[in-house]
Write an enzyme that holds these catalytic residues in place. Sequence first.
Site, mmCIF file in Angstrom:
data_model
loop_
_atom_site.group_PDB
_atom_site.id
_atom_site.type_symbol
_atom_site.label_atom_id
_atom_site.label_comp_id
_atom_site.label_asym_id
_atom_site.label_seq_id
_atom_site.Cartn_x
_atom_site.Cartn_y
_atom_site.Cartn_z
ATOM 1 N N CYS A 43 -13.383 49.550 21.817
ATOM 2 C CA CYS A 43 -12.799 50.601 22.652
ATOM 3 C C CYS A 43 -13.366 50.580 24.060
ATOM 4 C CB CYS A 43 -13.033 51.970 22.009
ATOM 5 S SG CYS A 43 -12.546 53.316 23.078
ATOM 6 N N CYS A 48 -9.517 50.119 24.684
ATOM 7 C CA CYS A 48 -8.952 51.337 25.293
ATOM 8 C C CYS A 48 -9.386 51.596 26.730
ATOM 9 C CB CYS A 48 -9.353 52.562 24.479
ATOM 10 S SG CYS A 48 -9.390 52.304 22.715
ATOM 11 N N LYS A 51 -8.509 48.789 29.293
ATOM 12 C CA LYS A 51 -7.034 48.761 29.292
ATOM 13 C C LYS A 51 -6.480 49.925 30.107
ATOM 14 C CE LYS A 51 -4.881 51.236 26.793
ATOM 15 N NZ LYS A 51 -4.573 51.131 25.396
ATOM 16 N N TYR A 178 1.320 47.459 19.965
ATOM 17 C CA TYR A 178 0.684 48.238 21.032
ATOM 18 C C TYR A 178 0.184 47.319 22.163
ATOM 19 C CZ TYR A 178 -0.538 52.533 18.232
ATOM 20 O OH TYR A 178 -0.551 53.681 17.492
ATOM 21 N N GLU A 182 1.678 47.033 25.945
ATOM 22 C CA GLU A 182 0.871 47.630 27.017
ATOM 23 C C GLU A 182 0.544 46.590 28.080
ATOM 24 O OE1 GLU A 182 -1.319 51.283 24.616
ATOM 25 O OE2 GLU A 182 -2.449 49.443 24.919
ATOM 26 N N HIS A 435 8.214 75.747 33.560
ATOM 27 C CA HIS A 435 9.274 75.211 34.403
ATOM 28 C C HIS A 435 8.792 74.978 35.827
ATOM 29 C CE1 HIS A 435 13.417 74.497 35.528
ATOM 30 N NE2 HIS A 435 13.256 75.296 36.568
ATOM 31 N N GLU A 440 9.210 70.829 28.975
ATOM 32 C CA GLU A 440 9.845 72.119 28.639
ATOM 33 C C GLU A 440 11.058 71.890 27.740
ATOM 34 O OE1 GLU A 440 12.115 74.290 31.729
ATOM 35 O OE2 GLU A 440 11.643 72.627 33.058
HETATM 36 P P1 NDP Z 1 -0.021 45.295 15.945
HETATM 37 O O1 NDP Z 1 -0.307 45.093 14.518
HETATM 38 O O2 NDP Z 1 0.322 46.641 16.474
HETATM 39 O O3 NDP Z 1 1.122 44.307 16.423
HETATM 40 C C1 NDP Z 1 1.073 42.936 16.159
HETATM 41 C C2 NDP Z 1 2.347 42.326 16.694
HETATM 42 O O4 NDP Z 1 2.266 40.917 16.588
HETATM 43 C C3 NDP Z 1 3.570 42.774 15.935
HETATM 44 O O5 NDP Z 1 4.618 42.902 16.849
HETATM 45 C C4 NDP Z 1 3.786 41.619 14.966
HETATM 46 O O6 NDP Z 1 5.128 41.441 14.605
HETATM 47 C C5 NDP Z 1 3.354 40.447 15.810
HETATM 48 N N1 NDP Z 1 2.889 39.313 15.014
HETATM 49 C C6 NDP Z 1 2.027 39.326 13.973
HETATM 50 N N2 NDP Z 1 1.819 38.075 13.522
HETATM 51 C C7 NDP Z 1 2.572 37.254 14.274
HETATM 52 C C8 NDP Z 1 2.798 35.866 14.282
HETATM 53 N N3 NDP Z 1 2.187 35.053 13.427
HETATM 54 N N4 NDP Z 1 3.665 35.367 15.207
HETATM 55 C C9 NDP Z 1 4.279 36.195 16.077
HETATM 56 N N5 NDP Z 1 4.106 37.509 16.118
HETATM 57 C C10 NDP Z 1 3.266 38.046 15.225
HETATM 58 O O7 NDP Z 1 -1.318 44.693 16.660
HETATM 59 P P2 NDP Z 1 -1.897 44.775 18.107
HETATM 60 O O8 NDP Z 1 -2.672 43.501 18.218
HETATM 61 O O9 NDP Z 1 -0.883 45.075 19.142
HETATM 62 O O10 NDP Z 1 -2.864 46.032 18.024
HETATM 63 C C11 NDP Z 1 -3.806 46.160 16.962
HETATM 64 C C12 NDP Z 1 -4.100 47.596 16.661
HETATM 65 O O11 NDP Z 1 -4.905 48.133 17.689
HETATM 66 C C13 NDP Z 1 -2.873 48.498 16.629
HETATM 67 O O12 NDP Z 1 -2.261 48.515 15.379
HETATM 68 C C14 NDP Z 1 -3.451 49.834 16.977
HETATM 69 O O13 NDP Z 1 -3.866 50.460 15.810
HETATM 70 C C15 NDP Z 1 -4.632 49.495 17.860
HETATM 71 N N6 NDP Z 1 -4.326 49.772 19.277
HETATM 72 C C16 NDP Z 1 -4.054 51.050 19.686
HETATM 73 C C17 NDP Z 1 -3.762 51.322 21.005
HETATM 74 C C18 NDP Z 1 -3.462 52.708 21.435
HETATM 75 O O14 NDP Z 1 -3.783 53.645 20.715
HETATM 76 N N7 NDP Z 1 -2.820 52.904 22.584
HETATM 77 C C19 NDP Z 1 -3.742 50.270 22.015
HETATM 78 C C20 NDP Z 1 -4.016 48.973 21.482
HETATM 79 C C21 NDP Z 1 -4.291 48.752 20.175
HETATM 80 P P3 NDP Z 1 5.842 42.279 13.412
HETATM 81 O O15 NDP Z 1 6.144 43.621 13.994
HETATM 82 O O16 NDP Z 1 7.077 41.475 13.148
HETATM 83 O O17 NDP Z 1 4.887 42.291 12.291
#
Ligand code: NDP
Length: 452
Positions: A43, A48, A51, A178, A182, A435, A440
């Site tokens: 984080c 976080c 980022k 995410y 982002e 408002h 709202e």
């Molecule tokens: P996520 O699990 O959210 O997303 C992973 C993405 O990668 C999905 O779109 C997935 O596709 C895709 N993917 C997985 N494997 C492959 C592959 N082999 N080839 C191509 N695409 C693939 O992970 P993130 O890394 O984005 O984030 C990890 C975690 O960190 C999040 O789940 C969240 O909990 C936390 N986080 C929270 C934030 C916040 O609160 N703002 C900010 C950043 C992270 P598919 O959908 O098809 O599975």
Amino acid sequence: MDFDYDLFVIGGGSGGVRAARVAAGEAGARVALAEEDRYGGTCVIRGCVPKKLMVFASEYAGMVEDAQSYGWDIKPGAFDWTSFKGKLHAELDRLENIYRGILKNNGVESFDQRATVVDPHTVELADGTRKTAKHILIATGGTPSIAEFPGSDLAISSNEVFHLDALPEKMLIVGGGYIACEFACIMNGLGVEVTQYYRGAQILRGFDEEARGLVSEEMCQNGVNLHLGTNVLEMSAEGDKVRVKATNGDETVFDKVMFATGRKPNTDGLGLEALGVELGRKGEVKVDEYSQTAVPSIYAIGDVTDRVNLTPVAIREGMAFVETVFRGNPTPVDHALIPTAIFTQPEMGTVGLSEEEAAEQEEIEVYATSFKPMQQAFAGRSQRVLMKLVVSKATRKVLGCHIVAPGAGEMIQLAGIAVKMGATKEDFDRTVAVHPTMSEELVTMRQPVRRL
Ligand code: NDP
């Protein structure tokens, strides 16, 4: 048996530091903590915090353009990555020192080394020293995971993106979660030409469809070159650039390729399985509702357990662990109705069930409005926002609230309280509007747009 400590925590991220601090400082336990990398964890050091600072940095170009529409005689200048990066890392150093200070001031002994577990009450530090503890808490977090394919070693992850020598001119971001979304927005805002590949039909799988559809639309409007149903086949080096062959037949050279394809728990080589601690398919530590593993003296919290991978959840799990183990007050972790924000541009804030999930569960009414917000409309932007409530027909409770708008993260924190309290649609309606604001609309929607 006499132990060196009451608690030994492995991992100095948000969850581990909170548990150690509260156990030592408030519950009076003798606590030690080992961290092999930097204090503050994902984080603070590579997630976080940096980022969000990059999100702020990336929003100024648009603000300057809008300011012109508001009569300001200002021109966008160039973004200086080197100057920003210097300040960013100085801030992270400052925060890391605060984390170290928190441990020290609460009497936690810290070891700047890797630790592994050798028996249910013993950890071994990298220098070979062994320490015993009545309880061991695993809080080692997670790490980016990139599947292996030809040229996959040329990809960077979100860990490296904060350390780039220069901003790329042309960047590919792979993934639709995410982190990918982002960073696509951040880099686009900083002036990088961004292409994003996502293998599925729509980004942000699992979130409310209408909300993620709008985020996707707005990201494209803002200039992100998003390719859905597309993945990387292979990559090769071309000088210091990367040639990428995609499943859609495209072959393109990018300055940098970042994969944000999920994260995996940090349990490799920790020695847990040999002791009988159960690990899941991704290597996550299996725990019960009190964060206890199959070995009674060993607990685990945060991303290493792969429950809900969010900083505030890890902190809650750490607090509940201390309450359970050191204050004799068994406290399960409440993972229901967690509000969360995705810091895309525009942001998405969400709590509770998506329309699709709710409709599978019971009969619902959907209240939603999408409009051009005043501030951006005045500046001539066509950007739209979404305010949406998913309501149970039977109980009238708001089952889900979804907001896509600038500042949605701030809004959903507050709407989250009402939803967590079990507020009904009529409770929302009884609340007088503030408002003129965007939010709202959440208390002024009279007619459902759909009944399902
Ligand atoms: P996520 O699990 O959210 O997303 C992973 C993405 O990668 C999905 O779109 C997935 O596709 C895709 N993917 C997985 N494997 C492959 C592959 N082999 N080839 C191509 N695409 C693939 O992970 P993130 O890394 O984005 O984030 C990890 C975690 O960190 C999040 O789940 C969240 O909990 C936390 N986080 C929270 C934030 C916040 O609160 N703002 C900010 C950043 C992270 P598919 O959908 O098809 O599975």
